[in-house]
Design a protein around this motif. Sequence first.
Motif, PDB file in Angstrom:
ATOM      1  N   LEU A 141       0.776  -1.160   0.001  1.00 32.67           N
ATOM      2  CA  LEU A 141       0.059  -0.175   0.051  1.00 32.67           C
ATOM      3  C   LEU A 141       0.924   1.211   0.139  1.00 32.67           C
ATOM      4  O   LEU A 141       0.548   2.252  -0.770  1.00 32.67           O
ATOM      5  CB  LEU A 141      -0.942  -0.071   1.090  1.00 32.67           C
ATOM      6  N   GLU A 142       2.094   1.478   0.643  1.00 30.07           N
ATOM      7  CA  GLU A 142       2.796   2.600   0.849  1.00 30.07           C
ATOM      8  C   GLU A 142       3.480   2.752  -0.604  1.00 30.07           C
ATOM      9  O   GLU A 142       3.373   3.813  -0.873  1.00 30.07           O
ATOM     10  CB  GLU A 142       3.991   2.353   2.035  1.00 30.07           C
ATOM     11  N   GLN A 143       3.759   1.798  -1.027  1.00 32.84           N
ATOM     12  CA  GLN A 143       4.426   1.754  -2.600  1.00 32.84           C
ATOM     13  C   GLN A 143       3.287   2.616  -3.444  1.00 32.84           C
ATOM     14  O   GLN A 143       3.462   3.471  -4.445  1.00 32.84           O
ATOM     15  CB  GLN A 143       4.884   0.710  -3.133  1.00 32.84           C
ATOM     16  N   LEU A 144       2.016   2.014  -3.495  1.00 36.64           N
ATOM     17  CA  LEU A 144       0.887   2.585  -4.336  1.00 36.64           C
ATOM     18  C   LEU A 144       0.440   3.794  -3.994  1.00 36.64           C
ATOM     19  O   LEU A 144       0.370   4.629  -4.720  1.00 36.64           O
ATOM     20  CB  LEU A 144      -0.390   1.510  -4.077  1.00 36.64           C
ATOM     21  N   PRO A 172       0.956   9.614  -7.974  1.00 37.11           N
ATOM     22  CA  PRO A 172      -0.110  10.805  -7.921  1.00 37.11           C
ATOM     23  C   PRO A 172      -1.512  10.253  -7.324  1.00 37.11           C
ATOM     24  O   PRO A 172      -2.035   9.528  -7.991  1.00 37.11           O
ATOM     25  CB  PRO A 172      -0.053  11.334  -9.232  1.00 37.11           C
ATOM     26  N   HIS A 173      -1.953  10.758  -6.443  1.00 32.34           N
ATOM     27  CA  HIS A 173      -3.184  10.351  -5.626  1.00 32.34           C
ATOM     28  C   HIS A 173      -4.316  10.325  -6.484  1.00 32.34           C
ATOM     29  O   HIS A 173      -5.008   9.144  -6.714  1.00 32.34           O
ATOM     30  CB  HIS A 173      -3.708  11.130  -4.365  1.00 32.34           C
ATOM     31  N   HIS A 174      -4.823  11.323  -6.955  1.00 28.76           N
ATOM     32  CA  HIS A 174      -5.869  11.409  -7.817  1.00 28.76           C
ATOM     33  C   HIS A 174      -6.315  10.405  -9.064  1.00 28.76           C
ATOM     34  O   HIS A 174      -6.885   9.658  -9.462  1.00 28.76           O
ATOM     35  CB  HIS A 174      -6.508  12.814  -8.046  1.00 28.76           C
ATOM     36  N   PRO A 175      -5.210  10.461  -9.906  1.00 29.18           N
ATOM     37  CA  PRO A 175      -5.097   9.552 -11.054  1.00 29.18           C
ATOM     38  C   PRO A 175      -4.983   8.295 -10.726  1.00 29.18           C
ATOM     39  O   PRO A 175      -5.740   7.260 -11.340  1.00 29.18           O
ATOM     40  CB  PRO A 175      -3.712  10.058 -11.754  1.00 29.18           C
ATOM     41  N   MET A 176      -4.247   7.743  -9.614  1.00 28.53           N
ATOM     42  CA  MET A 176      -4.323   6.444  -9.087  1.00 28.53           C
ATOM     43  C   MET A 176      -5.945   5.956  -8.930  1.00 28.53           C
ATOM     44  O   MET A 176      -6.364   5.038  -9.071  1.00 28.53           O
ATOM     45  CB  MET A 176      -3.087   6.346  -8.133  1.00 28.53           C
ATOM     46  N   LEU A 177      -6.352   6.745  -7.837  1.00 27.56           N
ATOM     47  CA  LEU A 177      -7.814   6.438  -7.427  1.00 27.56           C
ATOM     48  C   LEU A 177      -8.782   6.442  -8.626  1.00 27.56           C
ATOM     49  O   LEU A 177      -9.663   5.491  -8.623  1.00 27.56           O
ATOM     50  CB  LEU A 177      -8.245   7.200  -6.306  1.00 27.56           C
ATOM     51  N   GLN A 178      -8.885   7.226  -9.226  1.00 31.01           N
ATOM     52  CA  GLN A 178      -9.607   7.343 -10.514  1.00 31.01           C
ATOM     53  C   GLN A 178      -9.407   6.059 -11.514  1.00 31.01           C
ATOM     54  O   GLN A 178     -10.334   5.540 -12.047  1.00 31.01           O
ATOM     55  CB  GLN A 178      -9.535   8.602 -11.410  1.00 31.01           C
TER      56      GLN A 178
END
Length: 258
Positions: free
Chosen positions: A200-203, A207-213
């Motif tokens: 999880l720490e690596q993930l 960049p937060h929003h692009p990853m989550l989207q």
Amino acid sequence: MTGLIETTDHGDIREIRLARPPVNALNTELCRALIDAINRAMDDGVRGIVLAGNPKIFSAGMDVPYLLSLGDDRHALLDAWQAFFGAARTLAESRVPVVAAMAGHAPAGGCVLALCCDYRVMARSVDPARPFAIGLNETQVGLVVPEGIQRLMRRMVGPYRAERLLVAGEMVPAERALEIGLVDELAEQAEVTARAVDWLEQLLRLPHHPMLQTRAIARRDLVEALDPDLIQLDRFVDAWHAPDTQAALKALIARLNK
């Protein structure tokens, strides 16, 4: 937090640990406690979740003795199964990544919860002759696997291999589970949770929003698989009372009591 759930924060990652001895059997109360714990994590702004169980067993799946004790109380049976599928949907719909940290076996409902996570870390057994195993073994105890849950398995291992595993109700040893993609990583038992946190720490360095989207798009089929129309809970509960299902479940209880 109820006594059925324990939580530990690792920075902005929250470990949610099932804590219903001896085997984390999933009854209505535990499933609802899990839903509450995930929702509370969202409210607290955590960025990732580790779902863990006990050493040697993640969760033994649904609490069959409890379900059998409900007898012909259809309302109570529906309530128990709604709580379980609600917990699965809550994991699938989590706004943040979730890792299953399986320090032991994950049969049936335990496997379903793991399949709803983003990533699965499973323990290697210290005894190679007795490996930890994961799988949907419902047919072995007289239960039908709903279409939505079958889709979760197909998503991981492909349609034909899923068919073979589902129809046989096969429990898959950890090393083979890694080979076929049913789990993502094996670790020493004492290191399972740490490896889940590390992933999880690596993930979360991305960049937060692009990853989550991107994650939300990629997991859309998982969320859709748990739509009530694909679970057909009324039909599932009707089948619960079939003579061969009841006989298989009672035989399971007899084995557990030995």
